[in-house]
Design an enzyme around this catalytic site. Structure first.
Site, PDB file in Angstrom:
ATOM      1  N   SER A 155       0.837  -1.196   0.000  1.00 18.27           N
ATOM      2  CA  SER A 155       0.000   0.000   0.000  1.00 18.27           C
ATOM      3  C   SER A 155       0.882   1.260   0.000  1.00 18.27           C
ATOM      4  O   SER A 155       1.715   1.432  -0.881  1.00 18.27           O
ATOM      5  CB  SER A 155      -0.970  -0.039   1.185  1.00 18.27           C
ATOM      6  N   ASP A 254     -10.089  -2.213  -6.129  1.00 14.14           N
ATOM      7  CA  ASP A 254      -9.247  -1.322  -5.331  1.00 14.14           C
ATOM      8  C   ASP A 254      -9.076  -0.018  -6.106  1.00 14.14           C
ATOM      9  O   ASP A 254      -8.721  -0.051  -7.287  1.00 14.14           O
ATOM     10  CB  ASP A 254      -7.884  -1.977  -5.085  1.00 14.14           C
ATOM     11  N   HIS A 284      -8.813  -3.644  -1.555  1.00 15.56           N
ATOM     12  CA  HIS A 284      -7.604  -3.202  -0.871  1.00 15.56           C
ATOM     13  C   HIS A 284      -7.645  -3.646   0.598  1.00 15.56           C
ATOM     14  O   HIS A 284      -8.547  -3.272   1.334  1.00 15.56           O
ATOM     15  CB  HIS A 284      -7.480  -1.679  -0.942  1.00 15.56           C
TER      16      HIS A 284
END
Length: 315
Positions: A155, A254, A284
């Site tokens: 991320s 995502d 996500h």
């Protein structure tokens, strides 16, 4: 809107917490609680850990060193946690770092960089760079080869890892052998199709991305403006030549999906060996639902990719 998530993942969605970055204290507490709940008890057998502080541009930087009892490679994995540039600490990746260190026989250094909004760009990135330089300088002490550093980030950690690879290249800094970029946060412009479409997905959505970038860039630089540096948003880099080989993963539902795909394509166009994998039916952070088959596939692939890169493949 409704999304055709993988059935095993969909069943767990109602139990997941909401992420509201506007209340930063609550968001940090919520992330810590989620990590503690999902990770459960740590299996620390076969791995020695130690916490240290290393000098950085804004003061001492906490790091955690993982040294397996069985060392199978001289490579070093340099871990950068996620959290939208504003959340997280050394505990975020603790369980997975223990598993990787033990399973692959690799030394890992994890860095706790300064967080936004209190410390906007370039604070977090410079902390990562300082910790990386320390790791290479202390390679003998760590028992690693300074020429075999693997950057690993998820991320925002993936975005920082990509930026760190650029920074090391342009500063003539530590040699990076590989960059593992899992669901990376790379582009402040927020103009991709997935970013525009996925405004209400679990854990991470367009609104969270907007706040994340506003926090990270701070008041001096406007999100989406023409003066955002490539080291803040690697998707803006036009020269990716000379970067280390990469693995990029993205999740189907995502907001960050399309920027990850685009970055992988740009790396390939620049002649950088790159592997790209999209996991279907996911969102996500859906990997926290560890029992789901697709989450176990993601974990297995992470191990397989790193094992190949570290030179510890079996058979």
């Amino acid at each position: 809107m409704s999304y055709p998530f993988d059935p095993e993942i969909a069943a767990a969605v109602p139990m997941l917490p909401e992420v509201d970055l506007h209340d930063i204290a609550a968001a940090r507490a919520g992330m810590a609680e989620l990590i503690a709940t999902m990770q459960g008890d740590f299996d620390e057998t076969g791995v020695r850990t130690r916490d240290e502080s290393v000098p950085g541009p804004g003061g001492d930087i906490p790091i955690r060193v993982y040294t397996p009892d069985r060392v199978a490679t001289k490579a070093l994995v340099f871990d950068i946690h996620g959290g939208g540039f504003a959340l997280g600490d050394l505990e975020v990746d603790h369980a997975s770092n223990l598993e990787l260190a033990r399973d692959l026989g690799v030394v890992i250094v994890s860095v706790e960089y300064r967080l936004a909004p209190e410390n906007p760009y370039p604070a977090g990135l410079e902390d990562c760079y300082a910790a990386l330089e320390w790791s290479v300088k202390h390679a003998d002490e760590l028992g690693v080869d300074p020429e075999k550093v693997v950057l690993y980030g998820v991320s925002a950690g993936g975005g920082l890892a990509a930026a760190l690879a650029l920074l090391a290249r342009d500063r003539g800094g530590p040699a990076i052998a590989f960059q593992f970029l899992a669901v990376p946060e790379l582009d402040d412009r927020l103009e991709t199709g997935s970013m525009r479409r996925f405004a209400d997905t679990p854990i991470w959505h367009r609104g969270a991305a907007e706040t994340s970038w506003d926090y990270y860039l701070g008041e001096a630089v406007k999100r989406g403006g023409s003066d955002v540096p490539i080291y803040a948003a690697p998707a803006r880099a036009t020269d990716l030549s000379g970067l280390p080989p990469a693995y990029v993963s993205v999740m189907e539902f995502d907001p960050l999906r399309d920027e990850g795909i685009a970055y992988a394509q740009s790396l390939l166009a620049a002649g950088v060996p790159t592997e790209l994998h999209l996991f279907p039916g996911t969102f996500h952070g859906s990997g926290v639902i560890q029992h789901a088959t697709v989450s176990r596939r993601e974990t297995a692939e992470r191990r397989a990719v790193l094992a190949r890169v570290l030179g510890v493949e079996e058979g």
